[in-house]
Design an enzyme around this catalytic site. Structure first.
Site, mmCIF file in Angstrom:
data_model
loop_
_atom_site.group_PDB
_atom_site.id
_atom_site.type_symbol
_atom_site.label_atom_id
_atom_site.label_comp_id
_atom_site.label_asym_id
_atom_site.label_seq_id
_atom_site.Cartn_x
_atom_site.Cartn_y
_atom_site.Cartn_z
ATOM 1 N N THR A 38 -105.646 7.056 1.730
ATOM 2 C CA THR A 38 -104.457 7.851 2.374
ATOM 3 C C THR A 38 -104.722 9.446 2.449
ATOM 4 O OG1 THR A 38 -103.341 7.943 0.475
ATOM 5 C CG2 THR A 38 -103.033 5.705 1.582
ATOM 6 N N ASP A 76 -106.705 15.403 7.973
ATOM 7 C CA ASP A 76 -105.338 14.302 7.945
ATOM 8 C C ASP A 76 -103.835 15.129 7.762
ATOM 9 O OD1 ASP A 76 -104.892 11.549 7.149
ATOM 10 O OD2 ASP A 76 -104.296 12.115 5.167
ATOM 11 N N GLU A 81 -103.105 -0.825 13.074
ATOM 12 C CA GLU A 81 -104.452 -1.263 13.004
ATOM 13 C C GLU A 81 -105.183 -0.942 11.390
ATOM 14 O OE1 GLU A 81 -108.904 0.766 14.417
ATOM 15 O OE2 GLU A 81 -107.111 2.008 13.626
ATOM 16 N N HIS A 131 -104.330 4.209 6.884
ATOM 17 C CA HIS A 131 -104.626 5.518 6.199
ATOM 18 C C HIS A 131 -103.219 6.371 6.074
ATOM 19 C CE1 HIS A 131 -108.806 4.996 6.363
ATOM 20 N NE2 HIS A 131 -108.845 4.597 7.602
ATOM 21 N N ASP A 178 -102.595 3.679 15.486
ATOM 22 C CA ASP A 178 -104.023 3.920 15.229
ATOM 23 C C ASP A 178 -104.173 4.044 13.454
ATOM 24 O OD1 ASP A 178 -106.958 4.198 16.095
ATOM 25 O OD2 ASP A 178 -106.321 6.258 15.451
ATOM 26 N N ASN A 198 -101.615 9.605 12.466
ATOM 27 C CA ASN A 198 -102.435 9.631 10.973
ATOM 28 C C ASN A 198 -102.875 11.380 11.207
ATOM 29 O OD1 ASN A 198 -103.715 9.123 8.634
ATOM 30 N ND2 ASN A 198 -105.565 9.617 9.761
#
Length: 687
Positions: free
Chosen positions: A212, A221, A293, A255, A251, A169
């Site tokens: 997101t 991000d 996750e 997102h 992980d 991510n």
């Protein structure tokens, strides 16, 4: 080879052994509790017991023998959090004997700010701010790509699967709008093209956008819709496959957008996962495992099933509900707590706690006693189809790369793992009565039950069961026998509040572990160590190469040495029949009081125009402080106090009188204050 062991069996079980030839040994990784305990504690039964010699079958702790499961989802997962690759490799036999079919390792991508040895509390988060989408070849707290390859090859001997935590991510940040400058050397395309989101605020579960597109902390991000980012992540996964990795934990998976996220959708997941599957299949690998996750919710107007198209997912709310029910002794919640909407058990990863609940800012489970965590794990691991992750807790003073505790080897954890593996493919029935939680597992040719005593009642008398035939059943925790008569079970639950009840024909494997493995520091005069063992026919320990001392169960030993500043060894071996497990533990006796630390031979490059200062702390990283000292040529000397435990050196511009971490020039790795307090600075690494 095997030994003939006399068991007290019901005629029912004897018939099972004789005529139950449809038992598939590929699904029966089991152990047997010590057989010297007579079943005198159970309620009377109308069925007579017979003492019949039974040849217990040999079963190696491997997938091939059926002790472990071939598929990740079918078994249980040991989360070897912050363990080095070499420590995991050194403990593979014990991991297999404990019934874990899979080991999850921490991220092995090049990490942010590697400063050498450090306690986990100050360094674990750096693994989750990687510099690249590749496997580290140097400067990593847990090892290198070479170490990982060695681990996966060694794990293959047992059939243990190695899955790795992947951070996709984000990469390491300078702040939440810039990448760390060290990313450039590894990921020039991402860095130079600025493939990060800026000014989107923090991630939150309030909308698809905030889930997101927001940043998770002081790191931006990534634009995961970018083909450049997707190709780099896929390249990492392919590299892991080449290194022998069997699967991936993603992980912060929620997102990263899915193809169902409307105007914010991307093909990240199908591109990356289908891509690595195709790559692996080209190498003859057809069973890569994936899970994501997903904490709490996926956010509004989104579904967990958007992710289960590609991977299993964590059920954190269910896991939390079961843990709270254990703490509050609420059996009804244990029975009624449900899986995620639209997500089957076979797509679910459970846990008693995770590294986030233990080590994040809230530390919500750090103070939860091991007894509650164990009971929670037992409930989860008894379940049908779901896999359960066991988080191996560190201690406050555990260093990165070290093993912090050994409850993952405890009898309750190991035996429920074996029960879980034995009952793969069977049904379950949950119930609660009189403060006891029961999960009955049953199939055409086998039946058993896991019991958790919520209130510490211990004595069970005529508790209803619904799928267990009448007869006597072995409890693998206490070693006693439980009796089922007319659809009701009776017996005594051990003090741990856990009973693992079923019959099987296989020999167990010996297990032992210690309360302190010597990795966290020295002692001054003597040190007390508790050795816990079970499933042994004989066991021995020796200190400093001395005579072997026989022991059984739990024993306290005292370590000492006649010399000052000596190394003390503790050798332990345990047997079940002809199968032996052995290990040597090393401890440091440091009984010379250190009042000052002397570091010789500091390189001149670190001293030119700079001053040297020590950062000193107490055990567990507590009460850290700057300590000035005296620099004489290339030798730096500084004073320490009785409670001081570790130190590092840092350089500042000459003339600095007020020291803080924002102004230092370089620092060394961490060091323990032990031995004679004298160190060779030419061996120090500076970052």
């Amino acid at each position: 080879m095997y030994k003939k062991i006399v068991l007290l069996l019901t005629f029912t079980f004897l018939l099972f052994l004789v005529v139950g030839c449809s038992v598939k040994t590929t699904e029966t990784p089991t152990t047997l509790a010590p057989t010297t305990v007579a079943p005198t504690t159970v309620a009377p039964t109308t069925q007579a017991l017979t003492t019949t010699p039974v040849e217990l079958l040999v079963q190696e702790p491997t997938v091939q023998s059926g002790y472990l499961t071939a598929e990740v989802q079918d078994g249980t997962i040991l989360h070897a959090w912050n363990w080095s690759m070499s420590e995991i490799e050194a403990h593979l036999e014990e991991i297999a004997i404990a019934g874990f079919s899979t080991v999850q390792i921490s991220p092995m991508q090049p990490q942010k700010d590697f400063f050498g040895i450090a306690t986990w509390g100050s360094a674990w988060w750096k693994l989750y701010q990687p510099l690249a989408f590749s496997i580290a070849t140097e400067n990593h707290s847990l090892g290198t790509k070479t170490d990982l390859v060695s681990l996966t090859q060694a794990a293959d001997a047992y059939g243990i699967k190695i899955i790795v935590d992947v951070v996709a991510n984000h990469l390491a940040g300078g702040d939440n709008t810039t990448l760390n400058s060290s990313v450039l050397a590894y990921e020039p395309q991402i860095y130079n093209q600025g493939l990060i989101r800026q000014d989107n605020g923090s991630a939150a579960d309030t909308s698809v956008f905030t889930v997101t597109r927001g940043s998770l902390g002081e790191f931006p991000d990534l634009m995961t819709e970018s083909s450049v980012v997707q190709e780099r992540v896929l390249s990492l996964l392919k590299e892991y496959v080449d290194a022998g990795v069997d699967g991936f934990r993603f992980d912060a998976a929620k997102h990263i957008e899915t193809p169902n996220d409307g105007s914010l959708a991307s093909n990240f997941w199908p591109y990356v996962i289908d891509g690595v599957k195709t790559y692996a299949e080209g190498k003859g690998i057809n069973n890569l495992y994936f899970y994501g996750e997903i904490l709490n919710t996926v956010g509004p107007n989104r579904s967990f099933t958007d992710y289960t198209t590609y991977m299993s997912v964590t059920a954190s709310n269910l896991s939390d509900a079961v843990r709270q029910a254990i703490i509050s002794k609420n059996g009804n919640t244990l029975v009624s707590a449900s899986y995620l909407s639209g997500v089957s058990a076979s797509e679910t990863v459970l846990w008693a706690e995770s590294h986030d609940t233990y080590a994040s800012d809230t530390n919500s489970t750090k103070s939860t006693p091991d007894s509650y965590i164990t009971k929670t794990y037992v409930v989860h691991a008894s379940r049908k189809d779901a896999t359960t992750l066991y988080f191996a807790r560190p201690q406050d003073n555990t260093f990165m790369g070290s093993i912090g505790s050994y409850t993952w080897q405890s009898k309750e954890v190991a035996e429920v793992n074996r029960f879980h593996n034995y009952f793969v493919g069977t049904e379950e029935y949950l119930s609660t009565t009189s403060g006891f939680f029961l999960n009955e597992r049953y199939g055409d040719d086998k039946a058993g039950v896991v019991i958790v005593d919520l209130n510490g009642t211990k004595a069970m008398k005529d508790i209803p069961v619904y799928n267990l035939p009448d007869g006597n059943y072995q409890d693998f925790i206490s070693g006693s026998v439980f009796t089922v008569s007319n659809g009701k079970i009776s017996g005594i639950v051990a003090a741990s509040g856990v009973a693992i009840i079923y019959n099987n024909p296989f020999e167990p494997k010996p297990t032992f572990y210690v309360s302190d493995d010597g990795s966290t520091g020295s002692f001054e005069t003597t040190k007390s160590i508790k050795i816990t063992s079970f499933n042994t026919t004989e066991a021995y320990y020796s200190i400093n190469g001395g005579a072997k001392v026989a022991f059984n169960g739990i024993v306290d030993v005292t370590l000492s040495h006649p010399d000052d500043n000596a190394t003390v060894t503790l050798d332990i071996e345990a047997w079940y029949g002809d199968y032996k497990v052995e290990r040597q533990f090393t401890y440091v006796k440091s009984n010379i009081v250190i009042t000052e630390v002397i570091v010789n031979n500091i390189p001149s490059a670190q001293l030119n125009g700079n001053i040297v200062v020590a950062w000193v702390w107490e055990e567990g990283g507590k009460n850290g402080r700057w300590v000035t000292g005296t620099l004489n040529g290339s030798t730096f000397t500084f004073s320490v106090e009785d409670l001081d435990y570790g130190f590092l050196l840092a350089t500042f511009t000459d003339g600095t009188t007020s020291f803080n971490w924002d102004d230092y020039i370089q620092q060394t790795q961490d060091f323990l204050i032990d031995g004679d307090g004298v160190y060779d600075g030419s061996t120090f690494s500076w970052f």
